[in-house]
Motif scaffolding. Structure first.
Motif, PDB file in Angstrom:
ATOM      1  N   ALA A 193       0.809  -1.218   0.000  1.00 34.71           N
ATOM      2  CA  ALA A 193       0.000   0.000   0.000  1.00 34.71           C
ATOM      3  C   ALA A 193       0.840   1.265   0.000  1.00 34.71           C
ATOM      4  O   ALA A 193       0.521   2.228  -0.708  1.00 34.71           O
ATOM      5  N   HIS A 209      -3.435   6.095   3.036  1.00 34.86           N
ATOM      6  CA  HIS A 209      -2.999   4.695   3.098  1.00 34.86           C
ATOM      7  C   HIS A 209      -4.245   3.831   3.234  1.00 34.86           C
ATOM      8  O   HIS A 209      -5.039   4.002   4.163  1.00 34.86           O
ATOM      9  N   ILE A 210      -4.452   2.909   2.316  1.00 33.05           N
ATOM     10  CA  ILE A 210      -5.676   2.118   2.259  1.00 33.05           C
ATOM     11  C   ILE A 210      -5.902   1.282   3.520  1.00 33.05           C
ATOM     12  O   ILE A 210      -7.034   0.976   3.887  1.00 33.05           O
ATOM     13  N   GLN A 264       0.857   4.179  -2.799  1.00 29.69           N
ATOM     14  CA  GLN A 264       0.670   5.576  -2.425  1.00 29.69           C
ATOM     15  C   GLN A 264       1.712   6.470  -3.093  1.00 29.69           C
ATOM     16  O   GLN A 264       1.383   7.510  -3.662  1.00 29.69           O
TER      17      GLN A 264
END
Length: 75
Positions: free
Chosen positions: A13, A30-31, A17
Motif C-alpha cells: 500500500a 494509506h488504504i 501511495q
C-alpha cells in the motif's frame, strides 16, 4: 462477529501511495490506515459500541521479499 483485516504492510500500500503521488500527482490515504493494527481494530470496535473484544491474530498468505525486485524503479 469475525472479520479479516490485513496489516498496514500488506498489499504494498505505501508503494502504491508513492506511485500515485509521483506519477499521477494525486495524494491518496494509506488504504490500510483505519484497521492496520490490532490496536486500531480494537479502538474502532470500541467506538462502534462493541465490548469484550477479543482479537486473534492468525497469520495467512505468503511473504514476498522485495529485495532485488524493484532495482529498476526509483521512487
Amino acid at each position: 462477529m469475525a472479520f479479516t483485516c490485513p496489516p498496514e504492510t500488506a498489499f504494498m500500500a505505501s508503494f502504491q501511495q508513492r506511485i500515485c503521488t509521483r506519477v499521477l500527482g494525486v495524494s491518496l490515504p494509506h488504504i490500510l490506515e483505519p484497521l492496520g493494527t490490532p490496536e486500531k481494530c480494537r479502538n474502532l470496535l470500541n467506538q462502534a459500541g462493541f465490548r469484550d473484544i477479543e482479537i486473534k491474530i492468525e497469520p495467512s498468505g505468503r511473504y514476498r521479499p522485495l529485495r532485488g525486485c524493484l532495482k529498476s524503479i526509483s521512487l
